[in-house]
Structure formats: C-alpha cells, structure tokens
Scaffold this active site. Structure first.
Site, PDB file in Angstrom:
ATOM      1  CG  ASP A   1      -2.143   0.881   1.035  1.00 18.44           C
ATOM      2  OD1 ASP A   1      -3.254   0.344   0.929  1.00 18.44           O
ATOM      3  OD2 ASP A   1      -1.974   2.127   0.981  1.00 18.44           O
TER       4      ASP A   1
ATOM      5  CG  ASP B   1       3.282   4.607  -6.553  1.00 21.80           C
ATOM      6  OD1 ASP B   1       2.237   4.258  -7.146  1.00 21.80           O
ATOM      7  OD2 ASP B   1       3.802   5.724  -6.712  1.00 21.80           O
ATOM      8  CB  VAL B   2      -0.202  -0.257  -7.750  1.00 23.15           C
ATOM      9  CG1 VAL B   2      -0.389  -1.060  -6.474  1.00 23.15           C
ATOM     10  CG2 VAL B   2      -1.218   0.869  -7.865  1.00 23.15           C
TER      11      VAL B   2
ATOM     12  CE1 TYR C   1     -13.254   3.394  -9.449  1.00 25.84           C
ATOM     13  CE2 TYR C   1     -15.518   2.912 -10.101  1.00 25.84           C
ATOM     14  CZ  TYR C   1     -14.403   2.623  -9.335  1.00 25.84           C
ATOM     15  OH  TYR C   1     -14.429   1.549  -8.472  1.00 25.84           O
TER      16      TYR C   1
ATOM     17  CE  LYS D   1     -11.949   0.029 -10.309  1.00 28.25           C
ATOM     18  NZ  LYS D   1     -10.930  -0.825  -9.671  1.00 28.25           N
TER      19      LYS D   1
ATOM     20  CB  THR E   1     -15.035   0.973   1.482  1.00 28.95           C
ATOM     21  OG1 THR E   1     -15.078   1.455   0.128  1.00 28.95           O
ATOM     22  CG2 THR E   1     -15.243  -0.533   1.497  1.00 28.95           C
TER      23      THR E   1
END
Length: 294
Positions: free
Chosen positions: A43, A65-66, A157, A161, A192
């Site tokens: 993360d 850091d993806v 977004y 996705k 969340t």
C-alpha cells in the site's frame, strides 16, 4: 481453449494484496490470513498498512506504489526473499474520484488511470512470469460493476474499470494453458471510504467489504473468469444491456437517480477521502513531472 484446474491451496500460500491497508483489501488480507496463508499487504500508505498487518497472523507489509514498476520490483523482491514465490496476487488498489467529467483535472485523470489500470498491468507483469515458470498461480483483479455499467459522474472511473475487466479477460486467455488463471471480481457499491458521501441504495445493490473478500477467496476454487458481488448483478445487467431498449433503461435510471454522483454528493461526508486523494494526486503528479523534467 482449456483452463488449468490445478488449484492453489490457501493454507500455506504466499499472497499479495494491494491496497490492503483499508477496506476491501484489509478484509481480504485478514480472510486469507485466517485460512493459513502468508499475506503481504502492499500500500502507498505504509504506516496504515503496517498497523493493519500487525493485527493479523502471518501478515507483513511494505510500501507499494502500484503505478511504478520499480516499486513493484522492490516489493516483490522483498516478498520472495522473506516468504518465497508468490502464489496469489490480489490487485485490489484503486481510487474513485467522482464528479463532472468536464471539470476533472488532468492530475485526477492521470491518477485514476495509473492506479486502476496501470497498477493492474504492473502487478500482473511483476508476478505472472514466475507463476508461469512454476506452472501454477492465481491472479484476482478487483474491478467493479462500473466495469460493465456506465454511470454519470464516473466517466474516467468507468473507463478504468472497463479496462481492468478487459485486461483480466484477455490475460486469462493468454495464459490459459500455463497453469496460471486470472479472475476478475466486480463488486457493486461497497460500503467503504471510497463511497463516503455518496447516497447508496435506491435501486443499486450495496455490499460490505467482507462480501467482496469472500468472493475473492472463492475464485481460488472456482477459477471463474468474472464474479460479481452480489452474484446476480453481472448476468442481470448483461440481459438488460442486450434486451432492454435504451429509452426504457433511461427512464428506469431516472427513477433511481443514477446521476447521484453528479448531483447528490456530500462534500462533508467525503472530505477525509478527498483530502487523501488530493495528497496522492499531488505526489503522483510530481512523480510524472520528474520523469519528463531534464
């Protein structure tokens, strides 16, 4: 084209969960840990990830850091050195800014696409080759029902996705005979921090992070290509998309206010998440600038 059914046993598996400091990722890490897996949380918020990992057996964490391939290389090298080869990758890290597309900043667009799309691709590149060489492994890419259902206020977004789902399905076929499987999990609206300040319900099913974590774990058994949470949503939407006239769909969408991400956001309720997103966006923009500045 056949797909390998050689299962990865959860007990004793080495599992990476990205974006595991909070929410879906944290609950997924906990579930795998309680089933006997060795779990590594990656993360960008390293301190929060460390605190999350400390509360679980057989769980470690490191900063990841993806969006950066070098960060992936360092992270996976540490995992392998400490725990051995990676058996399962859960690409869960994601961001969800909402609002009008024409006012979205370029920095926000970059962040969404780099975390939600490049992060998935980077993760698969970092672990799939070693899985293929061993003839076994499983990747779960956490997409979203926004990867099938277009929603106003989520243009970028949605794009990210849809891309994550497409990448998952294509990689699944590319590695079909290798012993490595790729599954996509598509949650509906999840309770969340990402959904904070957004009116949920009203015709759109909502789920808890635990529901998504169980669906992720289940893919180790089913190896399914695509799993929605709840399970009926993806097949239900596929029927709607194929059979329902657009005019009727538009009328139903109007009744459930599908424009709520544009018209009904609560900035106060979403402030903590937006502040974190702003910090992350600035850090990411600085990284991008450093790559082009001589």
């Amino acid at each position: 084209m056949r797909f390998s059914r050689r299962r990865v046993a959860v007990d004793g598996a080495v599992v990476i969960v990205t974006g595991g400091a909070r929410g879906i990722g944290a609950r997924t890490a906990e579930l795998f840990s309680t089933r006997g897996a060795t779990v590594w949380i990656g993360d960008v918020d390293a301190d929060v990830a460390a605190a999350t990992a400390a509360a679980m057996p057989r769980c470690r964490s490191a900063r990841l850091d993806v969006t950066q391939r070098a960060s992936w290389d360092r992270f996976v090298a540490e995992v392998v050195a400490e725990s051995g080869p990676v058996d399962v990758l859960v690409n869960n890290a994601g961001v969800m800014p909402l609002g009008a597309f024409d006012t979205e900043s370029e920095a926000t667009t970059d962040l969404i696409l780099d975390v939600n799309v490049r992060g998935v691709l980077n993760g698969m590149r970092a672990v799939v080759p070693s899985m293929v060489s061993r003839g076994r492994g499983h990747v779960v890419n956490v997409a979203s029902m926004a990867g099938m259902i277009p929603i106003p206020g989520m243009v970028t977004y949605n794009a990210s996705k849809f891309a994550a789902l497409g990448a998952s399905l294509a990689a699944r076929r590319e590695y079909a005979d290798s012993g490595v499987t790729v599954s996509a999990v598509l949650p509906s609206a999840v309770r969340t921090e990402l959904a904070s300040g957004v009116p949920l319900g009203g015709g759109l099913p909502t789920v808890d992070p635990d529901d998504v974590a169980r669906a992720i774990l289940k893919t180790l058994r089913t190896r399914s290509a695509r799993t929605s949470v709840p399970g009926w949503v993806a097949p239900g939407w596929a029927l709607v998309d194929a059979l329902v006239p657009e005019a009727l769909e538009r009328a139903v969408r109007g009744r459930i206010n599908d424009r709520r991400a544009l018209t009904a956001l609560d900035p106060q309720g979403r402030s903590a998440y937006l502040e974190r997103l702003e910090r992350q966006s600035k850090d990411h923009a600085a990284q991008l600038d450093s790559k082009v500045t001589p």
